[in-house]
Design an enzyme around this catalytic site. Structure first.
Site, mmCIF file in Angstrom:
data_model
loop_
_atom_site.group_PDB
_atom_site.id
_atom_site.type_symbol
_atom_site.label_atom_id
_atom_site.label_comp_id
_atom_site.label_asym_id
_atom_site.label_seq_id
_atom_site.Cartn_x
_atom_site.Cartn_y
_atom_site.Cartn_z
ATOM 1 N N GLU A 1 32.235 8.548 -11.290
ATOM 2 C CA GLU A 1 31.269 7.665 -10.643
ATOM 3 C C GLU A 1 30.284 7.087 -11.648
ATOM 4 O O GLU A 1 29.788 5.972 -11.462
ATOM 5 C CB GLU A 1 30.527 8.414 -9.535
ATOM 6 C CG GLU A 1 29.682 7.546 -8.637
ATOM 7 C CD GLU A 1 30.489 6.570 -7.782
ATOM 8 O OE1 GLU A 1 29.883 5.646 -7.205
ATOM 9 O OE2 GLU A 1 31.723 6.731 -7.687
ATOM 10 N N HIS B 1 35.703 2.499 -12.246
ATOM 11 C CA HIS B 1 36.617 3.633 -12.066
ATOM 12 C C HIS B 1 37.925 3.387 -12.817
ATOM 13 O O HIS B 1 38.455 4.274 -13.496
ATOM 14 C CB HIS B 1 36.939 3.815 -10.582
ATOM 15 C CG HIS B 1 35.852 4.455 -9.784
ATOM 16 N ND1 HIS B 1 35.346 5.702 -10.060
ATOM 17 C CD2 HIS B 1 35.179 4.033 -8.672
ATOM 18 C CE1 HIS B 1 34.416 6.017 -9.177
ATOM 19 N NE2 HIS B 1 34.291 5.020 -8.325
ATOM 20 N N HIS C 1 32.430 -2.301 -9.217
ATOM 21 C CA HIS C 1 32.350 -0.844 -9.035
ATOM 22 C C HIS C 1 33.719 -0.198 -9.216
ATOM 23 O O HIS C 1 33.878 0.749 -9.998
ATOM 24 C CB HIS C 1 31.800 -0.541 -7.642
ATOM 25 C CG HIS C 1 31.701 0.921 -7.339
ATOM 26 N ND1 HIS C 1 30.536 1.630 -7.506
ATOM 27 C CD2 HIS C 1 32.618 1.819 -6.883
ATOM 28 C CE1 HIS C 1 30.748 2.905 -7.181
ATOM 29 N NE2 HIS C 1 32.003 3.033 -6.790
ATOM 30 N N GLU C 2 34.700 -0.711 -8.501
ATOM 31 C CA GLU C 2 36.037 -0.121 -8.599
ATOM 32 C C GLU C 2 36.641 -0.360 -9.984
ATOM 33 O O GLU C 2 37.413 0.463 -10.480
ATOM 34 C CB GLU C 2 36.944 -0.674 -7.497
ATOM 35 C CG GLU C 2 36.438 -0.440 -6.073
ATOM 36 C CD GLU C 2 36.123 1.018 -5.756
ATOM 37 O OE1 GLU C 2 36.696 1.916 -6.407
ATOM 38 O OE2 GLU C 2 35.296 1.262 -4.862
#
Length: 510
Positions: A306, A280, A276-277
């Site tokens: 996001e 980003h 997820h990170e």
């Protein structure tokens, strides 16, 4: 002074401000990863001093003078030129900053720093009573800020504010308004609840116990680094560290850091949190470096940001193709997976079950967690709810939307750091990111062909290149809605996301 000279002054001044802000980002990263326990009080004062300095720079009257010289000149005649985009965003930032009294900016920065630090200690011990005064102060100051911003006209071309909350939401998702959000959430809620009912009624359940076997932290870290490298994250321009609440932070064009949270007996948090990170960070690493320190080189919104993180965590990272590539390696790294098949593992990491914790929620229920927070934030800023009433209201909405309720504060109203940091209006961007992600991914497959077979072969670069060319390279040139329309040919909608979920989970839960 010529428009060209004025624009050059703006570029140099704003880049200098961006360098100072990047030091603040470095201090924020340190505060959430490495700072000694006794360093928090001094750090809060540092952040307040920096906030004061940044506010003084952002409200410097020379900015207004330079903008006046440039606005209306041939330099900005094309509204999509680099100069026009920068001037448009600098004007709005200048007016917003100038409207906020320096006293408020400094008080809010210090209150947020203190509240975040206290939250770090208070959440594990379930200390809502101790945390409440910090939250009340941040909320009061944020509401004061919202009232100031609400009185300003929106950016040219953006719809007018309809309520106080819009002025906060606009800071995270430019141009978005509550009256546009609520129909999207209503359509989403109906589709999600119908799908959730069918899944829970199917009688099929994956064996999720395989995800709660021993997974040594060091092995997780090594495996996470392998995934990062394979997917295209530049480890020479970033790093991975542990933290209590995972985040990504961009210090500069060659320094985009990510963090994750490991549990020795839970696979998902560390690995999918990293993916997820990473999403980003891939966005930040893909922004045009030549425009760093200007809006043209900035991410357009948190919703689009996001979309990139949810794409890599879920549409890529939870796909069967992804694990066809990496599950054999996972079995080598983790002895606990020795007797687990690919199919059982893939089903387990896509399990659907209503739960209490947002960051560990599955794709089907995640946006219902966001709906809870959106409804509570709207109630707070409509004067229908006070911070003292949040725990009871939280539990009631969880029962209504997810059929579960917390037994304590740490897994309830205290689970997120966002409100301590004054990030009211931020949560809806998570759901917007899910919607945008599905639309972008659908379009990518229309142009590149099926992507899962490529993932199974370890070919991630074509998809990353596609996102870099169509999304990352644009910086803040377009408003989020316009960017989505330009990339996909359609306005933001819940339909592609719901269609993606229906297809995926029908195959899993049949």
């Amino acid at each position: 002074m010529t428009p060209e000279a004025a624009y050059q002054n703006l570029l140099e001044f704003q880049r200098e401000t961006a360098y100072l802000a990047s030091l603040g980002a470095l201090a924020a990263w340190d505060q959430r990863t490495m700072i000694p326990k006794k360093g928090h009080e001094h750090r809060a004062r540092q952040m307040a001093a920096l906030a004061r300095l940044l506010h003084q720079r952002m409200t410097d009257p020379r900015i207004g003078e330079w903008l006046e010289k440039v606005e209306g000149s041939p330099l900005v005649q094309d509204p999509l030129s680099d100069a026009a985009v920068n001037v448009r965003e600098w004007r709005q930032a200048y007016e917003r900053a100038r409207a906020i009294p320096e006293r408020l900016a400094v008080e809010l920065a210090q209150a947020e720093s203190e509240a975040e630090s206290f939250w770090e200690e208070a959440r594990p011990r379930d200390d809502w009573r101790g945390f409440l005064p910090y939250l009340k102060r941040v909320y009061a100051l944020t509401k004061e800020k919202a009232e100031v911003l609400f009185a300003l006209p929106p950016a040219p071309g953006d719809p007018p504010y309809g309520e106080l909350y819009d002025a906060l939401l606009d800071g995270y998702e430019p141009g978005m308004r509550a009256r546009e959000l609520l129909p999207l959430f209503a359509e989403l809620k109906e589709g999600l609840k119908g799908l959730l009912d069918r899944i829970l009624g199917s009688g099929k359940r994956p064996d999720t116990s395989i995800l709660h076997r021993p997974y040594p932290v060091e092995a997780q870290r090594r495996f996470a680094l392998e995934l990062l490298s394979a997917c295209g994250y530049d480890l020479e321009a970033g790093r991975l560290d542990p933290t209590a609440h995972p985040f990504e932070i961009a210090i500069g064009p060659g320094d985009v850091r990510i963090t994750t949270r490991y549990y020795e007996d839970f696979f998902n948090a560390g690995i999918f949190g990293t993916l997820h990170e990473m999403g980003h960070a891939l966005y930040e690493q893909g922004l045009p470096k030549e425009h760093w320190g200007t809006p043209r080189g900035d991410a357009v919104s948190l919703g689009v940001h996001e979309s990139q993180s949810r794409t890599w965590e879920n549409l890529v990272g939870r796909s069967l193709g992804f694990w066809e590539r990496f599950f054999p390696r996972a079995r080598e790294v983790f002895a606990s997976l020795g007797d687990v098949s690919l199919e059982d593992f893939h089903f387990a990491v896509n399990a659907v079950e209503p739960s209490l914790i947002r960051v560990e929620a599955d794709e089907v229920t995640y946006n219902l967690h966001i709906l809870v927070r959106l409804e509570l934030e709207l109630a707070l800023f409509r004067g229908e709810l006070s911070p003292e009433d949040l725990p009871e209201a939280w539990a009631e909405k969880y029962r209504d939307h997810l059929g579960v309720a917390p037994k304590d504060y740490k897994d309830g109203v205290m689970q997120d750091v966002h409100w301590a940091g004054g990030l009211f209006g931020y949560f809806p961007t998570y759901t917007l990111g899910n919607l945008y992600a599905a639309q972008f991914f659908q379009k990518a497959e229309a142009e590149l062909g099926p992507l899962e077979p490529r993932f199974a072969r370890g070919e991630f670069q074509p998809f990353l290149d596609w996102t870099r060319a169509r999304i990352h390279a644009e910086g803040s040139r377009f408003r989020p809605r316009v960017l989505v329309e330009r990339v996909t040919g359609e306005a933001p909608s819940a339909r592609p996301f719901l269609a993606y979920l229906e297809k995926k989970y029908a195959a899993l839960y049949g």
